[in-house]
Design a protein around this motif. Structure first.
Motif, PDB file in Angstrom:
ATOM      1  N   GLY A 107       0.836  -1.185   0.000  1.00 36.49           N
ATOM      2  CA  GLY A 107       0.000   0.000   0.000  1.00 36.49           C
ATOM      3  C   GLY A 107       0.877   1.243   0.000  1.00 36.49           C
ATOM      4  O   GLY A 107       2.074   1.180   0.258  1.00 36.49           O
ATOM      5  N   ARG A 108       0.267   2.393  -0.264  1.00 41.21           N
ATOM      6  CA  ARG A 108       1.060   3.613  -0.438  1.00 41.21           C
ATOM      7  C   ARG A 108       1.816   3.999   0.827  1.00 41.21           C
ATOM      8  O   ARG A 108       2.990   4.356   0.776  1.00 41.21           O
ATOM      9  N   ARG A 109       1.177   3.944   1.987  1.00 41.50           N
ATOM     10  CA  ARG A 109       1.845   4.370   3.216  1.00 41.50           C
ATOM     11  C   ARG A 109       3.050   3.471   3.514  1.00 41.50           C
ATOM     12  O   ARG A 109       4.130   3.949   3.837  1.00 41.50           O
ATOM     13  N   THR A 110       2.857   2.165   3.405  1.00 39.40           N
ATOM     14  CA  THR A 110       3.967   1.251   3.668  1.00 39.40           C
ATOM     15  C   THR A 110       5.071   1.440   2.643  1.00 39.40           C
ATOM     16  O   THR A 110       6.261   1.395   2.976  1.00 39.40           O
ATOM     17  N   TYR A 111       4.682   1.657   1.388  1.00 36.64           N
ATOM     18  CA  TYR A 111       5.702   1.917   0.361  1.00 36.64           C
ATOM     19  C   TYR A 111       6.545   3.141   0.727  1.00 36.64           C
ATOM     20  O   TYR A 111       7.781   3.110   0.625  1.00 36.64           O
ATOM     21  N   ASP A 112       5.899   4.217   1.144  1.00 34.50           N
ATOM     22  CA  ASP A 112       6.642   5.431   1.500  1.00 34.50           C
ATOM     23  C   ASP A 112       7.622   5.170   2.641  1.00 34.50           C
ATOM     24  O   ASP A 112       8.759   5.663   2.623  1.00 34.50           O
ATOM     25  N   ILE A 113       7.189   4.400   3.636  1.00 40.17           N
ATOM     26  CA  ILE A 113       8.076   4.071   4.757  1.00 40.17           C
ATOM     27  C   ILE A 113       9.257   3.241   4.272  1.00 40.17           C
ATOM     28  O   ILE A 113      10.421   3.529   4.590  1.00 40.17           O
ATOM     29  N   PHE A 114       8.977   2.222   3.485  1.00 38.82           N
ATOM     30  CA  PHE A 114      10.037   1.348   2.979  1.00 38.82           C
ATOM     31  C   PHE A 114      11.000   2.119   2.077  1.00 38.82           C
ATOM     32  O   PHE A 114      12.222   1.957   2.158  1.00 38.82           O
ATOM     33  N   ALA A 115      10.436   2.964   1.187  1.00 33.45           N
ATOM     34  CA  ALA A 115      11.268   3.697   0.230  1.00 33.45           C
ATOM     35  C   ALA A 115      12.162   4.721   0.923  1.00 33.45           C
ATOM     36  O   ALA A 115      13.212   5.103   0.389  1.00 33.45           O
ATOM     37  N   GLY A 116      11.753   5.157   2.112  1.00 35.63           N
ATOM     38  CA  GLY A 116      12.570   6.099   2.865  1.00 35.63           C
ATOM     39  C   GLY A 116      13.628   5.435   3.728  1.00 35.63           C
ATOM     40  O   GLY A 116      14.435   6.122   4.359  1.00 35.63           O
ATOM     41  N   TYR A 117      13.630   4.100   3.748  1.00 33.43           N
ATOM     42  CA  TYR A 117      14.556   3.384   4.629  1.00 33.43           C
ATOM     43  C   TYR A 117      15.431   2.369   3.902  1.00 33.43           C
ATOM     44  O   TYR A 117      16.662   2.444   3.941  1.00 33.43           O
ATOM     45  N   TRP A 118      14.812   1.412   3.213  1.00 29.74           N
ATOM     46  CA  TRP A 118      15.564   0.278   2.683  1.00 29.74           C
ATOM     47  C   TRP A 118      16.590   0.625   1.605  1.00 29.74           C
ATOM     48  O   TRP A 118      17.650  -0.016   1.542  1.00 29.74           O
ATOM     49  N   PRO A 119      16.367   1.626   0.744  1.00 32.92           N
ATOM     50  CA  PRO A 119      17.398   1.935  -0.252  1.00 32.92           C
ATOM     51  C   PRO A 119      18.721   2.386   0.364  1.00 32.92           C
ATOM     52  O   PRO A 119      19.758   2.371  -0.323  1.00 32.92           O
ATOM     53  N   TYR A 120      18.709   2.755   1.618  1.00 38.35           N
ATOM     54  CA  TYR A 120      19.918   3.269   2.275  1.00 38.35           C
ATOM     55  C   TYR A 120      20.556   2.236   3.202  1.00 38.35           C
ATOM     56  O   TYR A 120      21.473   2.559   3.963  1.00 38.35           O
ATOM     57  N   GLN A 121      20.047   0.992   3.133  1.00 33.37           N
ATOM     58  CA  GLN A 121      20.584  -0.098   3.946  1.00 33.37           C
ATOM     59  C   GLN A 121      21.314  -1.095   3.055  1.00 33.37           C
ATOM     60  O   GLN A 121      21.135  -1.113   1.841  1.00 33.37           O
ATOM     61  N   ASP A 122      22.147  -1.932   3.680  1.00 33.57           N
ATOM     62  CA  ASP A 122      22.918  -2.927   2.935  1.00 33.57           C
ATOM     63  C   ASP A 122      22.664  -4.323   3.486  1.00 33.57           C
ATOM     64  O   ASP A 122      22.394  -4.503   4.667  1.00 33.57           O
ATOM     65  N   GLY A 123      22.808  -5.325   2.604  1.00 29.51           N
ATOM     66  CA  GLY A 123      22.796  -6.719   3.013  1.00 29.51           C
ATOM     67  C   GLY A 123      21.442  -7.225   3.444  1.00 29.51           C
ATOM     68  O   GLY A 123      20.494  -6.464   3.676  1.00 29.51           O
ATOM     69  N   GLY A 124      21.325  -8.557   3.549  1.00 33.25           N
ATOM     70  CA  GLY A 124      20.135  -9.200   4.084  1.00 33.25           C
ATOM     71  C   GLY A 124      18.851  -8.780   3.394  1.00 33.25           C
ATOM     72  O   GLY A 124      18.730  -8.807   2.165  1.00 33.25           O
ATOM     73  N   ILE A 125      17.874  -8.389   4.212  1.00 30.97           N
ATOM     74  CA  ILE A 125      16.565  -8.006   3.688  1.00 30.97           C
ATOM     75  C   ILE A 125      16.678  -6.812   2.758  1.00 30.97           C
ATOM     76  O   ILE A 125      15.991  -6.751   1.728  1.00 30.97           O
ATOM     77  N   ALA A 126      17.541  -5.859   3.087  1.00 32.02           N
ATOM     78  CA  ALA A 126      17.697  -4.672   2.242  1.00 32.02           C
ATOM     79  C   ALA A 126      18.123  -5.062   0.829  1.00 32.02           C
ATOM     80  O   ALA A 126      17.600  -4.534  -0.157  1.00 32.02           O
ATOM     81  N   GLN A 127      19.068  -5.975   0.727  1.00 30.84           N
ATOM     82  CA  GLN A 127      19.535  -6.416  -0.588  1.00 30.84           C
ATOM     83  C   GLN A 127      18.394  -7.024  -1.395  1.00 30.84           C
ATOM     84  O   GLN A 127      18.250  -6.766  -2.597  1.00 30.84           O
ATOM     85  N   LEU A 128      17.568  -7.833  -0.727  1.00 30.35           N
ATOM     86  CA  LEU A 128      16.424  -8.444  -1.397  1.00 30.35           C
ATOM     87  C   LEU A 128      15.417  -7.394  -1.838  1.00 30.35           C
ATOM     88  O   LEU A 128      14.999  -7.365  -3.010  1.00 30.35           O
ATOM     89  N   PHE A 129      15.006  -6.520  -0.916  1.00 29.37           N
ATOM     90  CA  PHE A 129      13.993  -5.513  -1.237  1.00 29.37           C
ATOM     91  C   PHE A 129      14.458  -4.583  -2.346  1.00 29.37           C
ATOM     92  O   PHE A 129      13.659  -4.161  -3.195  1.00 29.37           O
ATOM     93  N   ASN A 130      15.714  -4.213  -2.344  1.00 28.14           N
ATOM     94  CA  ASN A 130      16.215  -3.296  -3.357  1.00 28.14           C
ATOM     95  C   ASN A 130      16.345  -3.956  -4.729  1.00 28.14           C
ATOM     96  O   ASN A 130      16.336  -3.261  -5.754  1.00 28.14           O
ATOM     97  N   ARG A 131      16.453  -5.281  -4.751  1.00 28.24           N
ATOM     98  CA  ARG A 131      16.654  -5.998  -6.011  1.00 28.24           C
ATOM     99  C   ARG A 131      15.346  -6.341  -6.722  1.00 28.24           C
ATOM    100  O   ARG A 131      15.258  -6.241  -7.947  1.00 28.24           O
TER     101      ARG A 131
END
Length: 203
Positions: free
Chosen positions: A61-85
């Motif tokens: 959903g839009r709210r969760t997307y905004d939260i994720f987009a503001g956090y995961w692109p700036y993280q490395d490894g593990g879940i971040a690597q999966l979500f960004n890919r």
């Protein structure tokens, strides 16, 4: 055909609003944002990560997307690597400017859009996205439901089944697992048909 899996953190009384932090969703004056943090432990973290094996798309959903987009692109490894890919798909009635790489917006016909996603991906996960999840429940547009149920009662707040659902059968597909701090993981599959009835006095 691909599977749509809903993953939610909820309290024992069904509140799933803002488990991650105070600013996640303060709608209607919700005062318990971040309720999950004191009860999160390594066992839950391991369950979450193991449940993402094979995930090849995110549906948010839009709210969760905004939260994720503001956090995961700036993280490395593990879940971040999966979500960004993997591809990210966003359900919203408003036109969105999606800056997270690999993101696109669903069309206005949700049923048709989800059929396209099922044809493209094997394991599509809906994480959080509580408002959007109500549509999936109401239309039976999901295949798996995973709940992490925490041993607290909050009373108020947005609920997992806020708008009700059509009568639906589910089947437990994994043993129920409890974490050291009391979170209980329950994973279900959608089953055809509607719930049966009987007469307990005849047993």
């Amino acid at each position: 055909m691909g599977l749509i899996q809903i993953d939610l953190f909820t309290t024992l009384d069904g509140v799933a609003q803002a488990p991650g932090g105070p600013e996640e969703d303060p709608a209607d004056g919700f005062a318990f944002g971040g309720w999950q943090a004191p009860l999160f432990d390594d066992a839950v973290g391991e369950q979450v990560e193991s449940g993402m094996v094979g995930m090849d798309a995110l549906l948010l959903g839009r709210r969760t997307y905004d939260i994720f987009a503001g956090y995961w692109p700036y993280q490395d490894g593990g879940i971040a690597q999966l979500f960004n890919r993997i591809p990210k798909y966003v359900a919203s009635r408003q036109a969105l400017n999606l800056e997270w790489d690999g993101s696109s917006q669903l069309g206005p016909d949700v049923v048709a859009a989800l059929q396209v996603l099922r044809d493209k991906h094997e394991h599509i996960h809906v994480i959080g996205s509580l408002d959007f999840v109500q549509t999936l429940f109401a239309e039976r547009l999901f295949d798996r439901l995973t709940l992490w149920v925490y041993p607290i009662l909050l009373g108020g707040g947005k609920k997992v089944f806020a708008d009700g659902v059509i009568p639906t059968n589910l089947r437990l597909i994994e043993p129920v697992v409890a974490s050291p701090k009391g979170a209980v993981m329950q994973r279900y599959a959608l089953v055809e048909g509607t719930p049966g009835v009987g007469d307990m006095t005849a047993l």
